[in-house]
Design an enzyme around this catalytic site. Structure first.
Site, PDB file in Angstrom:
ATOM      1  N   ALA A 306       0.774  -1.279  -0.155  1.00  0.00           N
ATOM      2  CA  ALA A 306       0.060  -0.014   0.100  1.00  0.00           C
ATOM      3  C   ALA A 306       0.928   1.292  -0.033  1.00  0.00           C
ATOM      4  O   ALA A 306       1.940   1.315  -0.504  1.00  0.00           O
ATOM      5  CB  ALA A 306      -1.147  -0.124   1.199  1.00  0.00           C
ATOM      6  N   SER A 307       0.315   2.325   0.666  1.00  0.00           N
ATOM      7  CA  SER A 307       1.146   3.607   0.671  1.00  0.00           C
ATOM      8  C   SER A 307       2.507   3.433   1.217  1.00  0.00           C
ATOM      9  O   SER A 307       3.260   4.576   1.137  1.00  0.00           O
ATOM     10  CB  SER A 307       0.482   4.657   1.263  1.00  0.00           C
ATOM     11  OG  SER A 307      -0.769   4.994   0.550  1.00  0.00           O
ATOM     12  N   THR A 308       2.907   2.621   2.001  1.00  0.00           N
ATOM     13  CA  THR A 308       4.156   2.314   2.546  1.00  0.00           C
ATOM     14  C   THR A 308       5.471   2.341   1.387  1.00  0.00           C
ATOM     15  O   THR A 308       6.541   2.630   1.520  1.00  0.00           O
ATOM     16  CB  THR A 308       4.635   1.125   3.473  1.00  0.00           C
ATOM     17  OG1 THR A 308       4.393   0.086   2.565  1.00  0.00           O
ATOM     18  CG2 THR A 308       3.603   1.313   4.677  1.00  0.00           C
ATOM     19  N   LEU A 309       4.736   2.159   0.204  1.00  0.00           N
ATOM     20  CA  LEU A 309       5.776   2.076  -1.152  1.00  0.00           C
ATOM     21  C   LEU A 309       5.980   3.536  -1.551  1.00  0.00           C
ATOM     22  O   LEU A 309       6.802   3.599  -2.366  1.00  0.00           O
ATOM     23  CB  LEU A 309       5.290   1.148  -2.018  1.00  0.00           C
ATOM     24  CG  LEU A 309       6.115   0.402  -2.941  1.00  0.00           C
ATOM     25  CD1 LEU A 309       6.969  -0.515  -2.383  1.00  0.00           C
ATOM     26  CD2 LEU A 309       5.129  -0.449  -4.212  1.00  0.00           C
ATOM     27  N   LYS A 310       5.137   4.294  -1.214  1.00  0.00           N
ATOM     28  CA  LYS A 310       5.315   5.583  -2.022  1.00  0.00           C
ATOM     29  C   LYS A 310       6.611   6.523  -1.650  1.00  0.00           C
ATOM     30  O   LYS A 310       7.119   7.016  -2.915  1.00  0.00           O
ATOM     31  CB  LYS A 310       4.165   6.499  -1.422  1.00  0.00           C
ATOM     32  CG  LYS A 310       2.769   6.184  -1.847  1.00  0.00           C
ATOM     33  CD  LYS A 310       1.824   7.076  -1.402  1.00  0.00           C
ATOM     34  CE  LYS A 310       0.387   6.608  -1.636  1.00  0.00           C
ATOM     35  NZ  LYS A 310      -0.857   7.309  -1.093  1.00  0.00           N
TER      36      LYS A 310
END
Length: 598
Positions: A306-310
């Site tokens: 999820a957004s931890t990859l951003k």
């Protein structure tokens, strides 16, 4: 009488001839057979090496115990013998069943087959008093493995279990002579050869009952290596407590060394039961549980990041020159590909307005990352993620991890028989779609980010009295070099805005921290459900459809001492559920007084 005398003389002559043949002509043969019947070479099991944490706390030790065994070749009726033993000691149906199962497995002749371990003092005394009436029964003193921390360390330390038929066929019979247990999971399995030691032997003289009456020769076994791990037991126990009543995983790493400080998966199980004997009903219950307590979620749980990859995708975008840190984007709440009617929606209804990269990280603006992912295309994203270790195994001594999925066009073609579409890249921009990562991979990538692209060797081992175990490579992957090194500091600042900015998604978790934290939340959506303007689910949602809560962080930003990844299955929002857990773990580790690592 003459006839009788002749017959007696003839028989006596035959006896004397046979006696001469046996004692003189065939002396060596029967002397050898006699020795084999009287003399035995018995293996002596080595003492298995001990496992400690970084501060010398014992995590796996050996306890003295007495085991009731039967040598099948020395008893005429096993069933009758077991019935008699039931009147002398407390034997459960499970113990008897496992005994008969072991009888069907491959074993060496005259090897004792265990019936019950950890006999009580009373049972030992009763069996000693009755030993002359129990042909084939042995009571042996031995060391058995014990795990003092039980469930909290089960998935990282692992366990030893009895050697099964398949293992016995492939093992070195000399190395495992007299040894009944072998490492099955975790550190016990990864360092099996070193923890094992070397078996010794003794040449003994036995009586007709097979009991030892004299030791003729003895070679002492060599103990196994002791291993000290980077694990911090206090942090491990605290992480385990934080996950009480939840399904999930926590991994903490020391960025400077790559040492794994905590590695918790929950729900868990008691590894001691693999040593003393798992009750069949309990084992079946745990095996069939939908909560999967045997699953090591830290390395074999694969989740959409999820957004931890951003932050990693953001670095790819600025490094490739697709955008810069001041590039503005108007977030209206949805994104649309050219010539495509589908709307890719932001978690926030109505969008975030005009934002740049720092804003997009702090507020976790989905539409911003939809746009830059589309402009980047798949290959630069894949390559940057690979540099941080996604889609591959980078830990040194963590047993049997999954590698996650860092998708490519060829991967999708081979796996799903479809081409890669632009929409797939858009989904990848927010860590959804085909992308999967383990909590261990998220923690490792966060540690590399904390060190500004400098790789170490993620590992459990700290040191050992076996010096060969410390012959380690310096790093798992090459260091990451960006076109402009200032990108590292700017991304750190953006991740600090997550914790302290007025619109930061985890500002409550960062409130009044005694040190600076850089973090990023993530909420992995598993199903299309109705949400409010803040992305929270509306109405009752079945537990198995609730979002996964994720959070990654490192601290202190100026000199990182710890990097953490938390995943809570079906936990809800990453900022509201996982972020507070990260803060609590960091307070526990950074603010307490710690003894020096040994």
């Amino acid at each position: 009488m003459n006839f009788a005398f002749f017959i007696v003389s003839f028989v006596l002559l035959l006896l004397l001839s046979r006696f001469f043949y046996l004692q003189i002509l065939d002396h060596e043969k029967y002397d050898s057979l006699s020795d084999r019947n009287r003399l035995e070479v018995l293996p002596i099991a080595p003492i298995r090496g001990l496992i400690y944490d970084r501060n010398g706390e014992l995590l796996a030790k050996n306890l003295p115990s007495h085991t009731l065994s039967i040598v099948i070749e020395r008893t005429d009726d096993v069933d009758e013998l077991i019935d008699k033993l039931k009147t002398l000691v407390n034997l459960t149906d499970d113990q008897v069943l496992r005994f008969y199962q072991r009888l069907t497995q491959q074993r060496r002749p005259f090897d004792p087959v265990p019936l019950k371990i950890k006999l009580t003092e009373h049972e030992i005394a009763v069996l000693a008093a009755e030993r002359f009436f129990l042909e084939g029964v042995q009571v042996e003193a031995e060391l058995i493995r014990q795990y003092p921390e039980s469930e909290a360390f089960a998935h990282v330390i692992g366990f030893v279990g009895r050697i099964n038929t398949d293992e016995l066929e492939n093992l070195d019979s000399g190395a495992y002579a007299g040894i009944r247990f072998i490492g099955k999971q975790g550190v016990e399995r990864e360092y099996e050869a070193e923890l094992l030691g070397q078996a010794g032997y003794q040449r003994v003289e036995t009586n007709a009952r097979g009991r030892i009456i004299n030791i003729i020769e003895k070679k002492a076994p060599v103990p196994g290596a002791n291993i000290h791990l980077h694990l911090d037991s206090e942090l491990q126990r605290y992480a385990y407590e934080l996950l009480e009543g939840k399904k999930g995983a926590i991994v903490a790493i020391e960025p400077e060394t790559g040492g794994i400080l905590a590695m918790v998966s929950r729900p868990s199980y008691d590894p001691n039961l693999y040593v003393t004997g798992f009750p069949t009903a309990l084992y079946n219950e745990l095996r069939d549980s939908p909560d999967k307590p045997f699953l090591n979620r830290t390395i074999r749980g694969q989740y959409p990041p999820a957004s931890t990859l951003k932050p990693f995708i953001g670095l790819a975008a600025v490094n490739e020159g697709v955008i810069n840190w001041n590039t503005k984007y108007k977030s209206t709440g949805s994104f649309q590909l050219p010539n495509d009617e589908r709307l890719y929606r932001d978690w926030k209804t109505g969008g975030h307005g005009l934002v740049d990269m720092e804003d997009a990280i702090a507020e976790s603006v989905d539409t911003y990352f939809y746009d830059i992912a589309y402009r980047l295309t798949l290959e630069p994203i894949h390559d940057m993620l690979a540099k941080f270790g996604f889609g591959q195994e980078t830990s040194w001594d963590v047993y049997n991890p999954f590698t996650g999925i860092n998708p490519t066009r060829d991967w999708k073609k081979d796996r799903h028989r479809f081409s890669w579409y632009a929409g797939d890249t858009v989904n990848l921009g927010i860590g959804q779609g085909y992308m999967l990562a383990t909590p261990m991979q998220l923690a490792i990538a966060t540690a590399v980010l904390a060190e500004k692209g400098k790789w170490t060797l993620p590992r459990l081992i700290l040191h050992s009295n076996n010096e060969s175990l410390m012959e380690l490579p310096e790093q798992a992957l090459p260091d990451i070099t960006l076109n402009d090194e200032a990108h590292w500091d700017k991304m750190n600042k953006a991740m600090m805005e997550v914790m302290y900015g007025t619109k930061g998604t985890a500002r409550r978790a960062g409130y009044q921290s005694a040190y600076n934290i850089a973090g990023k939340s993530g909420t992995a959506q598993l199903a299309q459900i109705q949400r409010d303007e803040n992305g929270e689910a509306l109405g009752d949602v079945p537990d198995h459809l609730k979002d996964h809560a994720l959070f990654i962080a490192f601290a202190p930003v100026e000199d990182p001492k710890i990097a953490i990844a938390v995943v809570v299955e079906n936990g809800g929002g990453g900022s509201s559920v996982a972020a507070p857990m990260v803060r609590q773990l960091m307070d526990e580790y950074l603010l307490r007084e710690k003894p020096n690592a040994q």
